[in-house]
Design an enzyme around this catalytic site. Structure first.
Site, PDB file in Angstrom:
ATOM      1  CG  ASP A 197      -1.602   1.330   1.593  1.00  0.00           C
ATOM      2  OD1 ASP A 197      -1.804   1.995   0.504  1.00  0.00           O
ATOM      3  OD2 ASP A 197      -1.918   1.583   2.622  1.00  0.00           O
ATOM      4  N   GLY A 220       1.440   4.992  -0.333  1.00  0.00           N
ATOM      5  CA  GLY A 220       0.749   6.310  -0.124  1.00  0.00           C
ATOM      6  C   GLY A 220       1.654   7.544  -0.517  1.00  0.00           C
ATOM      7  N   PRO A 277      -6.625   4.747  -6.067  1.00  0.00           N
ATOM      8  CG  PRO A 277      -4.340   3.600  -6.422  1.00  0.00           C
ATOM      9  CD  PRO A 277      -5.215   4.797  -6.488  1.00  0.00           C
ATOM     10  CG  ASP A 278      -6.063   5.935  -1.423  1.00  0.00           C
ATOM     11  OD1 ASP A 278      -6.196   6.191  -2.695  1.00  0.00           O
ATOM     12  OD2 ASP A 278      -6.063   6.899  -0.683  1.00  0.00           O
ATOM     13  CG  ASP A 287      -6.930   6.313   4.329  1.00  0.00           C
ATOM     14  OD1 ASP A 287      -6.036   6.662   5.190  1.00  0.00           O
ATOM     15  OD2 ASP A 287      -6.573   5.245   3.714  1.00  0.00           O
TER      16      ASP A 287
HETATM   17  N1  ADP Z   1       0.598   7.234  14.430  1.00  0.00           N
HETATM   18  C1  ADP Z   1       0.802   8.105  13.920  1.00  0.00           C
HETATM   19  N2  ADP Z   1       0.836   9.190  14.707  1.00  0.00           N
HETATM   20  C2  ADP Z   1       1.224  10.504  13.979  1.00  0.00           C
HETATM   21  N3  ADP Z   1       1.435  10.789  13.031  1.00  0.00           N
HETATM   22  C3  ADP Z   1       1.327   9.592  11.995  1.00  0.00           C
HETATM   23  C4  ADP Z   1       0.947   8.313  12.472  1.00  0.00           C
HETATM   24  N4  ADP Z   1       0.928   7.831  11.466  1.00  0.00           N
HETATM   25  C5  ADP Z   1       1.358   8.340  10.122  1.00  0.00           C
HETATM   26  N5  ADP Z   1       1.288   9.467  10.700  1.00  0.00           N
HETATM   27  C6  ADP Z   1       1.667  10.953   9.879  1.00  0.00           C
HETATM   28  O1  ADP Z   1       0.334  11.058   9.082  1.00  0.00           O
HETATM   29  C7  ADP Z   1       0.657  11.308   7.663  1.00  0.00           C
HETATM   30  C8  ADP Z   1       0.063  10.521   6.968  1.00  0.00           C
HETATM   31  O2  ADP Z   1       0.734   9.321   6.851  1.00  0.00           O
HETATM   32  P1  ADP Z   1       0.493   7.991   6.054  1.00  0.00           P
HETATM   33  O3  ADP Z   1      -1.006   7.331   6.750  1.00  0.00           O
HETATM   34  O4  ADP Z   1       1.438   7.117   6.113  1.00  0.00           O
HETATM   35  O5  ADP Z   1      -0.116   8.559   4.902  1.00  0.00           O
HETATM   36  P2  ADP Z   1      -0.062   8.028   3.082  1.00  0.00           P
HETATM   37  O6  ADP Z   1      -0.852   6.708   3.305  1.00  0.00           O
HETATM   38  O7  ADP Z   1      -0.487   8.954   2.292  1.00  0.00           O
HETATM   39  O8  ADP Z   1       1.374   7.542   2.738  1.00  0.00           O
HETATM   40  C9  ADP Z   1       2.515  11.374   7.849  1.00  0.00           C
HETATM   41  O9  ADP Z   1       2.712  13.027   7.606  1.00  0.00           O
HETATM   42  C10 ADP Z   1       2.737  10.827   9.072  1.00  0.00           C
HETATM   43  O10 ADP Z   1       3.924  11.107   9.118  1.00  0.00           O
HETATM   44  C1  PAZ Z   2      -6.511  11.435  -2.623  1.00  0.00           C
HETATM   45  C2  PAZ Z   2      -5.326  10.892  -2.644  1.00  0.00           C
HETATM   46  C3  PAZ Z   2      -4.234  11.919  -2.847  1.00  0.00           C
HETATM   47  C4  PAZ Z   2      -5.115  10.216  -1.077  1.00  0.00           C
HETATM   48  O1  PAZ Z   2      -3.759   9.547  -0.876  1.00  0.00           O
HETATM   49  P1  PAZ Z   2      -2.899   9.506   0.035  1.00  0.00           P
HETATM   50  O2  PAZ Z   2      -3.254  10.371   1.155  1.00  0.00           O
HETATM   51  O3  PAZ Z   2      -3.376   8.124   0.868  1.00  0.00           O
HETATM   52  O4  PAZ Z   2      -1.470   9.366  -0.339  1.00  0.00           O
HETATM   53  C5  PAZ Z   2      -5.327   9.613  -3.548  1.00  0.00           C
HETATM   54  O5  PAZ Z   2      -6.391   8.872  -3.267  1.00  0.00           O
HETATM   55  C6  PAZ Z   2      -5.383  10.210  -4.955  1.00  0.00           C
HETATM   56  O6  PAZ Z   2      -4.498  10.446  -5.588  1.00  0.00           O
HETATM   57  N1  PAZ Z   2      -6.518  10.079  -5.448  1.00  0.00           N
HETATM   58  C7  PAZ Z   2      -7.162  10.385  -7.084  1.00  0.00           C
HETATM   59  C8  PAZ Z   2      -8.128  11.278  -7.173  1.00  0.00           C
HETATM   60  C9  PAZ Z   2      -9.462  10.740  -6.514  1.00  0.00           C
HETATM   61  O7  PAZ Z   2      -9.664   9.714  -5.601  1.00  0.00           O
HETATM   62  O8  PAZ Z   2     -10.588  11.170  -6.774  1.00  0.00           O
HETATM   63  K     K Z   3      -3.871   6.104   2.474  1.00  0.00           K
END
Ligand code: ADP
Ligand code: PAZ
Ligand code: K
Length: 258
Positions: free
Chosen positions: A6, A8, A108-109, A129
């Site tokens: 996954d 992100g 896709p997420d 999310d």
């Molecule tokens: N358990 C946590 N506590 C605090 N901040 C978090 C935690 N997990 C993720 N983050 C922060 O939240 C943000 C999103 O993280 P993440 O969920 O991994 O995003 P993505 O899926 O978009 O990569 C990042 O800035 C990350 O540092």
């Molecule tokens: C909205 C998002 C940037 C979230 O991504 P993430 O924060 O998990 O990295 C991602 O789902 C994305 O690029 N979506 C494309 C546009 C849409 O879902 O409508």
């Molecule tokens: K995500």
């Protein structure tokens, strides 16, 4: 065994499953310049601890960063000897097609969260999310993704304040004791924390009004916990939601007639 990836915009999470049994999970920073060899060097180190590298036979990838998919495909082909399923590509079928404007590409997420949320809770739900962006995915009664909301992520909002205002420091998100901050850090924390509580409440209220029916709200992502303590925003908080969805989608595609 199945490797779920996954990816992100901030972090990439790997998890391993043996059938429906969860085996392990690891997280690394997302970096589109990382090569397949670099992924494998890191993953094999992690897997050695649990002796699983040689047992991976299937890979499924969800990536919100299109540029990383090439190297993740090479990783599966070269090191796990399998063609990965990539969510959002035509070869990865969904149980129910999204109902959105023609030509729209859904993250896709969000598709994966829809599948996982519907499996656990049925339809008429909202999945929130907390990632780089905060997304609200609305799932209809038949399990279709029918749209939602994209809001700036919590950390993104904090970084934007710091980056754009010369006198504002970088601040970590926490729940402030009071809404009225009596110093700069407390003021920023209050703005983001209480602002976010209001954002989630307001968005969910509006979605329920538009759908005109009761809807459960499921939260996932690292920061979900912070916003669930002592508040009535979510019916459930599930950290493994995306990984659960990836495993389900992989099984769904495997069971489809060729
Ligand atoms: N358990 C946590 N506590 C605090 N901040 C978090 C935690 N997990 C993720 N983050 C922060 O939240 C943000 C999103 O993280 P993440 O969920 O991994 O995003 P993505 O899926 O978009 O990569 C990042 O800035 C990350 O540092
Ligand atoms: C909205 C998002 C940037 C979230 O991504 P993430 O924060 O998990 O990295 C991602 O789902 C994305 O690029 N979506 C494309 C546009 C849409 O879902 O409508
Ligand atoms: K995500």
């Amino acid at each position: 065994m199945l490797l779920c990836i996954d990816c992100g915009n901030t972090n990439t999470v790997f998890s391993v499953w043996n059938g429906t049994d969860f085996i392990a999970t690891w997280r690394m920073e997302t970096n589109h310049q990382r090569t397949a060899d670099e992924y494998f060097l890191w993953l094999s180190g992690m897997m050695r601890v649990q002796e699983i590298a040689g047992a991976i036979t299937e890979v499924i990838i969800s990536s919100t960063v299109p540029r990383v998919v090439f190297n993740l495909r090479v990783l599966s082909n070269r090191y796990f000897n399998c063609r990965p399923l990539v969510v959002g590509k035509p070869e990865c079928r969904l149980p129910v097609e999204p109902r959105v404007d023609p030509g729209t590409t859904v993250g896709p997420d969000r598709l994966v969260n829809t599948v996982a949320g519907y499996d656990r809770h049925g339809g008429d739900i909202v999945v929130v999310d907390f990632g780089t962006a905060t997304t609200f995915d609305v799932v209809a009664s038949d399990g279709a993704y029918i749209g939602g909301v994209i809001a700036p992520g919590v950390n993104l909002s904090l970084e934007a304040l710091h980056a754009s205002a010369a006198a504002l420091p970088h601040v970590d998100v926490t729940m402030p004791e009071k809404a009225i901050g009596t110093n700069t850090v407390a003021c920023i924390q209050s703005g983001v924390f209480w602002g976010y509580i209001g954002l989630v409440e307001g968005v969910v209220r509006q979605i329920r009004l538009e759908r005109d029916r009761p809807m459960k709200v499921i939260a996932t992502g690292g920061l979900a916990e912070l916003f669930s303590q002592g508040f009535d925003l979510f019916d459930s908080v599930e950290y493994d939601l995306t990984m659960h969805g990836l495993r389900l989608l992989n099984d769904y595609n495997k069971d489809l007639p060729a």
